[in-house]
Design an enzyme around this catalytic site. Structure first.
Site, PDB file in Angstrom:
ATOM      1  N   GLN A 183       0.775  -1.389  -0.005  1.00  0.00           N
ATOM      2  CA  GLN A 183      -0.053  -0.076   0.025  1.00  0.00           C
ATOM      3  C   GLN A 183       0.924   1.282  -0.035  1.00  0.00           C
ATOM      4  OE1 GLN A 183      -2.444  -1.625   3.275  1.00  0.00           O
ATOM      5  NE2 GLN A 183      -4.366  -0.418   2.154  1.00  0.00           N
TER       6      GLN A 183
ATOM      7  N   HIS B 230      -1.909  -4.970 -12.586  1.00  0.00           N
ATOM      8  CA  HIS B 230      -1.360  -4.965 -14.197  1.00  0.00           C
ATOM      9  C   HIS B 230      -2.491  -5.603 -15.105  1.00  0.00           C
ATOM     10  CE1 HIS B 230       2.824  -4.070 -12.328  1.00  0.00           C
ATOM     11  NE2 HIS B 230       1.890  -2.959 -12.212  1.00  0.00           N
TER      12      HIS B 230
ATOM     13  N   ASN C 206      -1.613 -10.635   8.899  1.00  0.00           N
ATOM     14  CA  ASN C 206      -2.589  -9.433   8.895  1.00  0.00           C
ATOM     15  C   ASN C 206      -3.822 -10.166   8.190  1.00  0.00           C
ATOM     16  OD1 ASN C 206      -3.669  -6.623   9.235  1.00  0.00           O
ATOM     17  ND2 ASN C 206      -4.076  -6.860   7.049  1.00  0.00           N
ATOM     18  N   GLU C 207      -4.987  -9.945   9.061  1.00  0.00           N
ATOM     19  CA  GLU C 207      -6.107 -10.298   8.635  1.00  0.00           C
ATOM     20  C   GLU C 207      -6.357 -11.573   7.648  1.00  0.00           C
ATOM     21  OE1 GLU C 207      -8.255  -6.866   7.055  1.00  0.00           O
ATOM     22  OE2 GLU C 207      -8.195  -5.809   8.808  1.00  0.00           O
TER      23      GLU C 207
ATOM     24  N   ARG D 216       3.820   0.096  12.891  1.00  0.00           N
ATOM     25  CA  ARG D 216       3.506  -1.181  12.435  1.00  0.00           C
ATOM     26  C   ARG D 216       3.757  -1.104  10.889  1.00  0.00           C
ATOM     27  NH1 ARG D 216      -2.078  -3.784  11.151  1.00  0.00           N
ATOM     28  NH2 ARG D 216      -1.296  -5.878  10.288  1.00  0.00           N
TER      29      ARG D 216
ATOM     30  N   ASN E 298      -8.035  -6.033  14.441  1.00  0.00           N
ATOM     31  CA  ASN E 298      -8.348  -4.944  13.668  1.00  0.00           C
ATOM     32  C   ASN E 298      -9.695  -4.662  13.699  1.00  0.00           C
ATOM     33  OD1 ASN E 298      -5.642  -4.757  12.709  1.00  0.00           O
ATOM     34  ND2 ASN E 298      -5.954  -5.306  10.704  1.00  0.00           N
TER      35      ASN E 298
ATOM     36  N   ASP F 108       2.249   0.736  -8.073  1.00  0.00           N
ATOM     37  CA  ASP F 108       3.825   0.830  -8.793  1.00  0.00           C
ATOM     38  C   ASP F 108       4.583   1.961  -7.995  1.00  0.00           C
ATOM     39  OD1 ASP F 108       2.836  -1.163 -10.410  1.00  0.00           O
ATOM     40  OD2 ASP F 108       2.811  -0.013 -12.202  1.00  0.00           O
TER      41      ASP F 108
ATOM     42  N   HIS G  34       1.463  -9.157   4.734  1.00  0.00           N
ATOM     43  CA  HIS G  34      -0.047  -8.246   4.589  1.00  0.00           C
ATOM     44  C   HIS G  34      -0.226  -8.450   3.267  1.00  0.00           C
ATOM     45  CE1 HIS G  34      -2.162  -4.785   6.436  1.00  0.00           C
ATOM     46  NE2 HIS G  34      -2.698  -4.762   5.322  1.00  0.00           N
TER      47      HIS G  34
ATOM     48  N   GLU H 168      -5.165  -2.197  14.127  1.00  0.00           N
ATOM     49  CA  GLU H 168      -5.786  -1.071  13.355  1.00  0.00           C
ATOM     50  C   GLU H 168      -7.127  -0.760  13.809  1.00  0.00           C
ATOM     51  OE1 GLU H 168      -6.264  -2.231   9.010  1.00  0.00           O
ATOM     52  OE2 GLU H 168      -4.068  -3.323   9.202  1.00  0.00           O
TER      53      GLU H 168
ATOM     54  N   TYR I 149     -13.077  -1.865  12.670  1.00  0.00           N
ATOM     55  CA  TYR I 149     -13.421  -0.681  12.214  1.00  0.00           C
ATOM     56  C   TYR I 149     -14.910  -0.269  12.410  1.00  0.00           C
ATOM     57  CZ  TYR I 149      -9.087  -0.564   9.510  1.00  0.00           C
ATOM     58  OH  TYR I 149      -7.705  -0.503   8.968  1.00  0.00           O
TER      59      TYR I 149
HETATM   60  C1  GBH Z   1      -7.628  -3.170   6.728  1.00  0.00           C
HETATM   61  O1  GBH Z   1      -8.654  -4.091   6.443  1.00  0.00           O
HETATM   62  C2  GBH Z   1      -6.427  -3.742   6.242  1.00  0.00           C
HETATM   63  O2  GBH Z   1      -5.543  -4.493   7.103  1.00  0.00           O
HETATM   64  C3  GBH Z   1      -5.772  -2.370   5.378  1.00  0.00           C
HETATM   65  O3  GBH Z   1      -4.779  -3.161   4.787  1.00  0.00           O
HETATM   66  C4  GBH Z   1      -6.801  -1.547   4.867  1.00  0.00           C
HETATM   67  O4  GBH Z   1      -6.270  -0.454   4.054  1.00  0.00           O
HETATM   68  C5  GBH Z   1      -7.802  -1.074   6.003  1.00  0.00           C
HETATM   69  O5  GBH Z   1      -8.378  -1.982   6.566  1.00  0.00           O
HETATM   70  C6  GBH Z   1      -8.694  -0.238   5.365  1.00  0.00           C
HETATM   71  O6  GBH Z   1      -9.809  -0.766   4.548  1.00  0.00           O
HETATM   72  O7  GBH Z   1     -16.166  -5.580   0.629  1.00  0.00           O
HETATM   73  O8  GBH Z   1     -18.143  -5.124   1.949  1.00  0.00           O
HETATM   74  O9  GBH Z   1     -17.097  -7.284   1.752  1.00  0.00           O
HETATM   75  C7  GBH Z   1     -10.034  -3.841   7.180  1.00  0.00           C
HETATM   76  C8  GBH Z   1     -11.000  -4.864   7.177  1.00  0.00           C
HETATM   77  C9  GBH Z   1     -12.357  -6.051   5.779  1.00  0.00           C
HETATM   78  C10 GBH Z   1     -12.670  -4.072   5.329  1.00  0.00           C
HETATM   79  C11 GBH Z   1     -12.928  -6.426   4.350  1.00  0.00           C
HETATM   80  C12 GBH Z   1     -13.095  -4.096   3.948  1.00  0.00           C
HETATM   81  C13 GBH Z   1     -14.626  -5.669   2.689  1.00  0.00           C
HETATM   82  C14 GBH Z   1     -15.958  -5.272   3.097  1.00  0.00           C
HETATM   83  N1  GBH Z   1     -11.648  -4.916   5.720  1.00  0.00           N
HETATM   84  N2  GBH Z   1     -13.852  -5.366   3.966  1.00  0.00           N
HETATM   85  S1  GBH Z   1     -16.857  -6.075   1.616  1.00  0.00           S
END
Ligand code: GBH
Length: 495
Positions: free
Chosen positions: A43, A63, A190-191, A101, A331, A76, A146, A399, A333
């Protein structure tokens, strides 16, 4: 002069937000509580084919023509952190974080994925980064994987082929050996749910394979054994000398029962088990959650399979996987509502196999990401559930973050962080949850996977139209810096 302006600025921010959110927790975060920020290799790094780096699955997917990524974006160049890591560390220093991290790109270290030949230039990049962090008093927290597996391994089936277990462990051994004197905090993965469910189930992440209810379970079975083997390698061959600590990061929303009915309460618990328990139950207790075993065996039989689509661990493997964590990285959100249903979808897939319904109400506070609704109270409920379900582990929030379109005046992000951190502090204070660290996602705007650069999570803005990728502190960066100084969410805290 600048610091006076900053001071006044902080005061106004803190005071205003405290007014708006009158109920923020007013206990200072403990002295030994650590604050950090996170990024991931694909990323932010760019330099996708420089200095001997091999191709990985995200290079391959971005790509493709036509591109499956929003605006045909690629990583890229991304934030160009491969060349600008000193600037990144200067930002971290200015924020005052305890730790950073970041993740390591497997194909930068091992261009083909196999450990027969190490790419010294790639290894040197991470040595330089770690050295720069240490020189500035910042602790590295390294994610070994990751999401960016080498394409040559993917060509052999990636995470669905069990040869990847030993390749991953060989890769991890190189990192422990070469970086372990300076790195004391490791995360194997990660995840994993996103790697397996989105990578090999629903095709929403690289390598974009569609194999619901089959590929995603095979992937997880291999990934869990790779995790355990890497943890045991560290434990047996490196821990004594290096004195570090190693865990894994697992993601989940909080799943809230839609109603007080027993059926909905059970449905929410089932959904947590199919999401967080899928990984955590084997690692803490040695096997997949019983509700997954039961549902998937029954449905597989109905679908005409001779054996369950959920693979089984041998007794030896169960004992080997059980207990392979020093702490749990989480993690978090957002939150979803869950209800039971009388008519479960008979088709194959992780969601379908759970036989419950989940959704987010339209009137919940939204962000730039469709899946990310702002639900601060979910934070406390989730970590308290983890405490009670998994024998009171040490928890690192690895996260937590908020997306918008990239504005510098990002009040929405500040408000999100304040309310989620307050909810987390409540869990520590009122429920006795053993939370040892908090990580904001992300240090800076970066490549948001299938969404490209269209959704921004950074404390720092990055100018993706400029070859220099200039970084600029957003209002939230100043707010976070102030939080890290005061360790307090309100104007004045009690200890
Ligand atoms: C994290 O994932 C990642 O570790 C990180 O790389 C990323 O940039 C960050 O969150 C922000 O997104 O398409 O409706 O099924 C977060 C958990 C799980 C969030 C999958 C998005 C897709 C939901 N992610 N989810 S859906």
């Amino acid at each position: 002069m600048r610091s006076v302006i900053h001071f006044v600025f902080f005061f106004i921010i803190v005071f205003n937000e405290a007014q708006v959110n009158g109920t923020l927790n007013n206990k200072r975060f403990p002295d030994d509580f650590k604050f950090g920020v996170a990024t991931a290799s694909y990323q932010v790094e760019g330099a996708w084919n420089e200095d001997g780096k091999g191709e990985n699955v995200w290079d391959q997917v971005t790509h493709r023509v036509p591109s499956p990524i929003v605006n045909n974006d690629t990583g890229d160049v991304a934030c160009d952190s491969y060349h600008k890591y000193k600037e990144d560390v200067a930002m971290l220093k200015d924020l005052g974080v305890d730790f950073y991290r970041f993740s390591i790109s497997w194909s930068r270290i091992l261009p083909t994925g196999f450990a027969n030949e190490i790419n010294e230039a790639g290894l040197q990049y991470y040595k330089n980064l770690v050295k720069e962090l240490r020189a500035n008093g910042i602790e590295p927290l390294v994610t070994i994987f990751h999401w960016d597996q080498p394409q040559p391994l993917e060509d052999l089936g990636g995470w669905t082929n069990d040869i990847i277990i030993d390749q991953f462990v060989d890769y991890a051994r190189i990192l422990f050996r070469e970086l372990g004197n300076e790195v004391k905090y490791w995360l194997t993965f990660n995840e994993p749910k996103q790697t397996c469910n989105q990578g090999y189930g629903t095709a929403q992440k690289a390598p974009l394979i569609t194999s619901p209810g089959m590929g995603e379970y095979l992937c997880t079975h291999n990934l869990l054994r790779a995790h355990a083997k890497a943890w045991r390698l560290y434990d047996e061959e490196f821990r004594q000398e290096q004195q570090g600590t190693i865990g894994i990061t697992i993601d989940t929303p909080w799943f809230e029962p839609f109603s007080n009915s027993t059926a909905d309460i059970e449905a929410a618990e089932t959904k947590l088990q199919f999401t967080f328990g899928w990984y955590t139950n084997p690692i803490v207790y040695g096997d997949y959650p019983s509700v997954m075993q039961t549902n998937i065996a029954r449905r597989s039989a109905q679908q005409g399979f001779k054996e369950s689509r959920l693979p089984q661990f041998t007794e030896e493997e169960k004992a080997y996987i059980k207990g392979t964590y020093d702490f749990l990285g989480v993690n978090v959100y957002t939150t979803f509502l869950v209800s039971s249903t009388d008519e479960p979808d008979p088709s194959m897939g992780l969601d379908e196999d759970s036989e419950v319904l989940d959704w987010q109400p339209d009137d919940w506070e939204s962000t730039a990401s469709s899946w990310l609704k702002v639900v601060p109270w979910g934070m406390r409920k989730l970590v308290t559930w983890i405490k009670n379900t998994y024998d009171n582990p040490k928890i690192m929030i690895t996260e937590n973050g908020y997306s918008d379109n990239g504005t510098l005046e990002d009040d929405g992000r500040i408000s999100y962080y304040e309310r989620y951190l307050s909810s987390l502090r409540d869990a520590m204070e009122l429920d006795g949850v053993d939370v040892i660290a908090y990580t904001a996602w992300s240090l800076m705007d970066n490549f948001e996977w299938m969404q490209g650069y269209s959704e921004k999570f950074g404390l720092y803005h990055v100018d993706f139209n400029s070859p220099n990728r200039e970084r600029t502190a957003k209002k939230s960066a100043l707010w976070y810096k102030n939080l890290l100084e005061t360790r307090c969410l309100v104007e004045e805290c009690v200890d």
